[in-house]
Design an enzyme around this catalytic site. Sequence first.
Site, PDB file in Angstrom:
ATOM      1  CB  SER A  25      -0.916   0.007   1.223  1.00  0.00           C
ATOM      2  OG  SER A  25      -0.175  -0.206   2.407  1.00  0.00           O
ATOM      3  CG  ASN A 112      -4.139  -4.956  12.700  1.00  0.00           C
ATOM      4  OD1 ASN A 112      -3.540  -4.822  11.632  1.00  0.00           O
ATOM      5  ND2 ASN A 112      -4.503  -6.150  13.161  1.00  0.00           N
ATOM      6  CB  THR A 157     -41.407  24.698  -8.386  1.00  0.00           C
ATOM      7  OG1 THR A 157     -42.546  25.090  -9.141  1.00  0.00           O
ATOM      8  CG2 THR A 157     -41.250  25.621  -7.177  1.00  0.00           C
ATOM      9  CG  HIS A 158     -42.404  21.106 -10.987  1.00  0.00           C
ATOM     10  ND1 HIS A 158     -42.621  19.788 -10.652  1.00  0.00           N
ATOM     11  CD2 HIS A 158     -43.075  21.842 -10.068  1.00  0.00           C
ATOM     12  CE1 HIS A 158     -43.403  19.727  -9.590  1.00  0.00           C
ATOM     13  NE2 HIS A 158     -43.694  20.960  -9.203  1.00  0.00           N
ATOM     14  CB  SER A 279     -15.258  24.655 -28.638  1.00  0.00           C
ATOM     15  OG  SER A 279     -15.210  23.833 -29.780  1.00  0.00           O
ATOM     16  CE  LYS A 285     -20.082  25.284 -26.950  1.00  0.00           C
ATOM     17  NZ  LYS A 285     -20.202  23.837 -26.882  1.00  0.00           N
ATOM     18  CG  ASN A 287     -17.501  24.869 -23.907  1.00  0.00           C
ATOM     19  OD1 ASN A 287     -18.574  25.248 -24.384  1.00  0.00           O
ATOM     20  ND2 ASN A 287     -16.590  24.221 -24.612  1.00  0.00           N
ATOM     21  CD  GLU A 292     -19.577  21.559 -19.115  1.00  0.00           C
ATOM     22  OE1 GLU A 292     -20.132  20.783 -19.889  1.00  0.00           O
ATOM     23  OE2 GLU A 292     -18.696  22.369 -19.469  1.00  0.00           O
ATOM     24  CD  GLN A 324      -2.979  -2.449   1.989  1.00  0.00           C
ATOM     25  OE1 GLN A 324      -2.278  -2.711   2.952  1.00  0.00           O
ATOM     26  NE2 GLN A 324      -2.737  -2.938   0.780  1.00  0.00           N
ATOM     27  CE  LYS A 327      -4.505   2.743   5.201  1.00  0.00           C
ATOM     28  NZ  LYS A 327      -5.489   1.644   5.069  1.00  0.00           N
TER      29      LYS A 327
HETATM   30  N1  ARG Z   1      -1.267  -1.443   5.149  1.00  0.00           N
HETATM   31  C1  ARG Z   1      -2.193  -1.918   6.076  1.00  0.00           C
HETATM   32  C2  ARG Z   1      -3.527  -1.196   5.926  1.00  0.00           C
HETATM   33  O1  ARG Z   1      -3.545  -0.211   5.300  1.00  0.00           O
HETATM   34  C3  ARG Z   1      -1.697  -1.729   7.471  1.00  0.00           C
HETATM   35  C4  ARG Z   1      -2.228  -2.698   8.453  1.00  0.00           C
HETATM   36  C5  ARG Z   1      -1.692  -4.030   8.166  1.00  0.00           C
HETATM   37  N2  ARG Z   1      -2.106  -4.962   9.135  1.00  0.00           N
HETATM   38  C6  ARG Z   1      -2.007  -6.282   8.946  1.00  0.00           C
HETATM   39  N3  ARG Z   1      -2.422  -7.038   9.905  1.00  0.00           N
HETATM   40  N4  ARG Z   1      -1.561  -6.772   7.832  1.00  0.00           N
HETATM   41  O2  ARG Z   1      -4.528  -1.610   6.394  1.00  0.00           O
END
Ligand code: ARG
Length: 462
Positions: A25, A112, A157-158, A279, A285, A287, A292, A324, A327
């Site tokens: 990660s 964790n 409205t509408h 454009s 144009k 835009n 948007e 994970q 994120k």
């Molecule tokens: N990279 C992990 C996450 O984002 C960190 C926690 C990993 N924990 C584990 N027991 N493998 O969740």
Amino acid sequence: MTEKQTWSQRFESALHPAIARFNASISFDIELIEYDITGSQAHAKMLAHTGIISHAEGEALFNGLEQVRQEYRQRQFQPGVDAEDVHFAVEKRLTEIVGDVGKKLHTARSRNDQVGTDTRLYLRDQIQQIRQQLRNFQTVLVDIAEKNVETLIPGYTHLQRAQPVSLAHHLLAYFHMAQRDWERLEDVYSRVNISPLGCGALAGTTFPIDRHYSANLLHFDHVYANSLDGVSDRDFVIEFLCAASIIMVHLSRLSEEIILWASEEFRFVTLKDSCATGSSIMPQKKNPDVPELVRGKTGRVFGHLQAMLVIMKGLPLAYNKDLQEDKEGIFDSVNTVKACLEAMTILLQEGLEFRHQRLATAVTEDFSNATDVADYLAARGVPFREAYNIVGKVVKTSIAAGKLLKDLQLQEWQQIHPAFASDIYEAITPRQVVAARNSYGGTGFEQVRQALVNARTQLSVK
Ligand code: ARG
């Protein structure tokens, strides 16, 4: 083959490189690095405070972590895929810097509770930044509204012309949406700001830690009371993504209006060159790309909310690697909301010009004063439903005659109902139609002026 991982000796061979990449990660959780360092520094202090490690060791860890931070800021430390995640990356670099004592950092915690801590520290910061951006957005809305109390704009409205309103009133509607967003984020913050640090992998720890001590250092308001919940709760992420989605709903609705207003069909606003694009093929144009894009980007934030709900729904306690996956959605939502708030604030502030002449005409070219004719009769004793039916007929015959209500002769009015007098003309001017809606929260000028005062007072709350 990649280098052997940080896990225990139980593993004999290294991960398959593709699996290492799949598992890692670091490419995105590097965003958390400074929060990870701050969290680890608090953990190190707690370990020393409780005598689990010596004060000298605590200090070595703290200072070593600070060096990792400086190296990262100066781009001397740029962890790659081998690090797996930001937590391993920091710990590894720390140990290179401070030697074996670095290996004590992970006493009495797990990745964790660590990742939960980091994510909360990150979100806490981001929430405050977004709230500040909401304040800027609201301020610009009020600035424009204050100059446009008596500018009238058709109200719909509408998407059918309904009743004219003060442009300030219209803009203040968005102020109030943003106010709720600002308050909602404060509420979300209160549940983000709870420390999971010390929950360990899932069950707590055998060491005599002091969770309140580290929580205090990190300015958390509370600590999780249940370790299983602490490491696996992502309600705060869902809540944040929900609040982010609602902000996007509001920005997207405003965007849609601006896009409509800028069209040839409405012509209520002109987009200034600094905030509009051309454009590649149609030279005439201009835009409305900014609104948007905001409208378009709304989809991804909703998507992240949906993804998070789905990620959570089948998870058994406690931590699972599925988490994970929270994120990228968090980071993308934060970045998207911030970028959209910034762009919309600039667009309002300097990219949009209301076409006052056109607006003044727009509110005179339809039957949006019909309710006022019914109200006129009702105020003179005709039951409202009856008055409503009478005016319905008036509108019908006027349309047939190609006339607007203001073009009817007094005689014609009186044929319709004897209660009509010459003051009907004043009663149905757009200005009077708006001014007369002086009920609390209505578009009457008096109400709008008071609403603006109230808005300024709300803005002064930081
Ligand atoms: N990279 C992990 C996450 O984002 C960190 C926690 C990993 N924990 C584990 N027991 N493998 O969740």
